[in-house]
Design a protein around this motif. Structure first.
Motif, PDB file in Angstrom:
ATOM      1  N   THR A  83       0.827  -1.204   0.000  1.00 22.12           N
ATOM      2  CA  THR A  83       0.000   0.000   0.000  1.00 22.12           C
ATOM      3  C   THR A  83       0.862   1.254   0.000  1.00 22.12           C
TER       4      THR A  83
ATOM      5  N   ARG B  58       0.861   4.030  -3.019  1.00 19.64           N
ATOM      6  CA  ARG B  58       0.606   5.464  -2.820  1.00 19.64           C
ATOM      7  C   ARG B  58       1.763   6.312  -3.326  1.00 19.64           C
ATOM      8  N   ARG B  59       2.963   5.818  -3.146  1.00 20.57           N
ATOM      9  CA  ARG B  59       4.146   6.568  -3.571  1.00 20.57           C
ATOM     10  C   ARG B  59       4.251   6.618  -5.095  1.00 20.57           C
TER      11      ARG B  59
ATOM     12  N   GLY C 158       1.716   5.790  -7.448  1.00 22.21           N
ATOM     13  CA  GLY C 158       0.524   6.339  -8.084  1.00 22.21           C
ATOM     14  C   GLY C 158       0.250   5.699  -9.439  1.00 22.21           C
TER      15      GLY C 158
ATOM     16  N   TYR D 232      -1.361   2.209  -9.958  1.00 20.80           N
ATOM     17  CA  TYR D 232      -1.506   1.647  -8.618  1.00 20.80           C
ATOM     18  C   TYR D 232      -2.537   2.392  -7.765  1.00 20.80           C
ATOM     19  N   GLU D 233      -3.047   3.517  -8.252  1.00 18.44           N
ATOM     20  CA  GLU D 233      -3.973   4.320  -7.450  1.00 18.44           C
ATOM     21  C   GLU D 233      -5.228   3.547  -7.018  1.00 18.44           C
TER      22      GLU D 233
ATOM     23  N   ALA E 297      -4.310   1.442  -3.992  1.00 24.10           N
ATOM     24  CA  ALA E 297      -4.110   2.256  -2.796  1.00 24.10           C
ATOM     25  C   ALA E 297      -5.460   2.653  -2.215  1.00 24.10           C
ATOM     26  N   GLY E 298      -6.427   2.962  -3.094  1.00 17.79           N
ATOM     27  CA  GLY E 298      -7.769   3.297  -2.622  1.00 17.79           C
ATOM     28  C   GLY E 298      -8.453   2.121  -1.946  1.00 17.79           C
TER      29      GLY E 298
ATOM     30  N   HIS F 166      -7.042   1.636   1.481  1.00 17.11           N
ATOM     31  CA  HIS F 166      -7.513   2.645   2.437  1.00 17.11           C
ATOM     32  C   HIS F 166      -8.752   2.146   3.177  1.00 17.11           C
TER      33      HIS F 166
END
Length: 383
Positions: free
Chosen positions: A200, A204-205, A207, A210-211, A214-215, A218
């Motif tokens: 994760t 996030r790093r 982006g 991969y966004e 990451a969502g 969350h």
């Protein structure tokens, strides 16, 4: 023809604003995830004559038409929904008809209560489904190729993901996908939580592609489903585009508002992104381990302005009318039952005026014409 009053389901993943915005009502602050239109016994639509399931049960041949009643029995074979995802739904898969019948019979024989949280099969039916986007809509649908999945995982630069990358590249497609999903879902929970946390942070790093993951993380920190989700195709539908989800295809809806239609079933095998029961052995029996193109559907022009979303099953048929102001009315009389749903503008259907989010049930054979200006979805069956 009956105007329908429909139940809104407050599942935790639901958007707090999407359905109220469509209906023109004030948000309550609570999630409003799904609005059900149909005769499902869990939340049947209400009519002036009573609950729709009871209206149909009182005279199936007249309400459904003899061809549909003979083919599917004395019940409406589909459920129509407005679905508003504000957070990812569980990563899941549905059985085919044979698997559903076998699974249901086996759990009945064991005496597992239908309401038990570890029950997999609530009925003996399959659950193919179609989602049509009303807004931009994000989802996951079907496996990537093993090489595509390997590149995605490898790109995160997380050491504990390397064994999965190696597995994906060491075996033929079916074996590779099966082994990796099995390994992810069977891993030690604490170790997997650390892997998910590292993945994760990297997502996030970095982006970009991969966004979405990451969502997902969350909302479901530490869940093995975050890694399982990376094995699947990410799809972003534009309004009017759709996805068909057949048996054995893993999928999840992530965000957006859409019209969903499905066979009348509650059978779901979960892979992750959920606090609910995950039966890994049964899941692995149901999943089709093959890379697939998500197959985004666009409506095909039919007769008299109708736009049809073509699917390979008979329990439902979804179509759409975009009705200009001042255009002649369209006759949608049919020998099968119908649910009509307005999603934009104002649609006149018979003696009813439908605003956005309003719907009506039309018994088989009842004459009805529709006119705009507005957008109307039409749910029927193939009998």
């Amino acid at each position: 023809m009956d105007a329908l009053t429909n139940t809104i389901r407050p599942y935790a993943w639901g958007s707090t604003t999407a359905i109220p915005h469509l209906l023109g009502t004030e948000p309550t602050g609570e999630p409003q995830a799904e609005m059900w239109m149909g005769a499902h016994p869990g939340a049947p639509s209400q009519t002036d004559r009573g609950p729709l399931d009871q209206v149909i049960a009182a005279d199936p041949a007249a309400t459904l038409g003899e061809p549909a009643a003979d083919k599917f029995g004395p019940r409406l074979p589909f459920l129509l929904k407005l679905l508003a995802a504000g957070a990812p739904l569980s990563l899941q898969v549905h059985p085919d008809l044979v698997q559903a019948k076998e699974g249901y019979a086996a759990e009945e024989a064991k005496g597992v209560p239908v309401t038990a949280p570890d029950r997999n099969y609530k009925d003996a039916n399959h659950k193919p489904e179609l989602i049509c986007a009303l807004t931009e809509f994000d989802g996951l649908c079907g496996f990537r190729t093993p090489e595509e999945a390997a590149r995605l995982l490898e790109g995160l630069g997380v050491d504990t993901l390397k064994p999965y990358v190696d597995l994906l590249r060491a075996h033929p497609e079916e074996a590779a996908l099966r082994e990796v999903l099995t390994a992810v879902l069977s891993a030690d929970r604490d170790e997997m939580a650390r892997t998910v946390a590292d993945a994760t942070a990297a997502a996030r790093r970095i982006g970009g592609v991969y966004e979405p993951y990451a969502g997902i993380a969350h909302h479901y920190p530490g869940d093995p489903g975050v890694i399982a989700a990376m094995l699947l195709n990410h799809v972003r539908l534009q309004p009017g585009e759709a996805l068909f989800l057949g048996a054995g295809v893993p999928h999840a809806y992530l965000n957006g508002l859409g019209v969903e239609i499905m066979a009348n079933s509650d059978n779901v095998l979960r892979c992750g992104l959920t606090p609910k029961h995950v039966d890994v052995p049964e899941l692995l029996r149901i999943v089709r381990f093959e890379a697939t193109d998500p197959g985004v559907l666009r409506p095909e022009a039919g007769a008299d302005g109708e736009e049809v979303y073509d699917t390979p099953i008979d329990e439902f048929r979804l179509s759409r009318f975009v009705l200009p102001e001042g255009a002649p009315a369209h006759d949608v009389t049919d020998s099968t039952p119908q649910i009509l749903l307005c999603t934009a503008g104002t649609v006149r259907a018979g003696d009813l005026t439908l605003a956005p989010g309003h719907s009506a049930f039309v018994p088989a054979g009842e004459k009805v014409e529709v006119s705009g200006p507005g957008t109307l979805f039409r749910a029927t069956v193939v009998a």
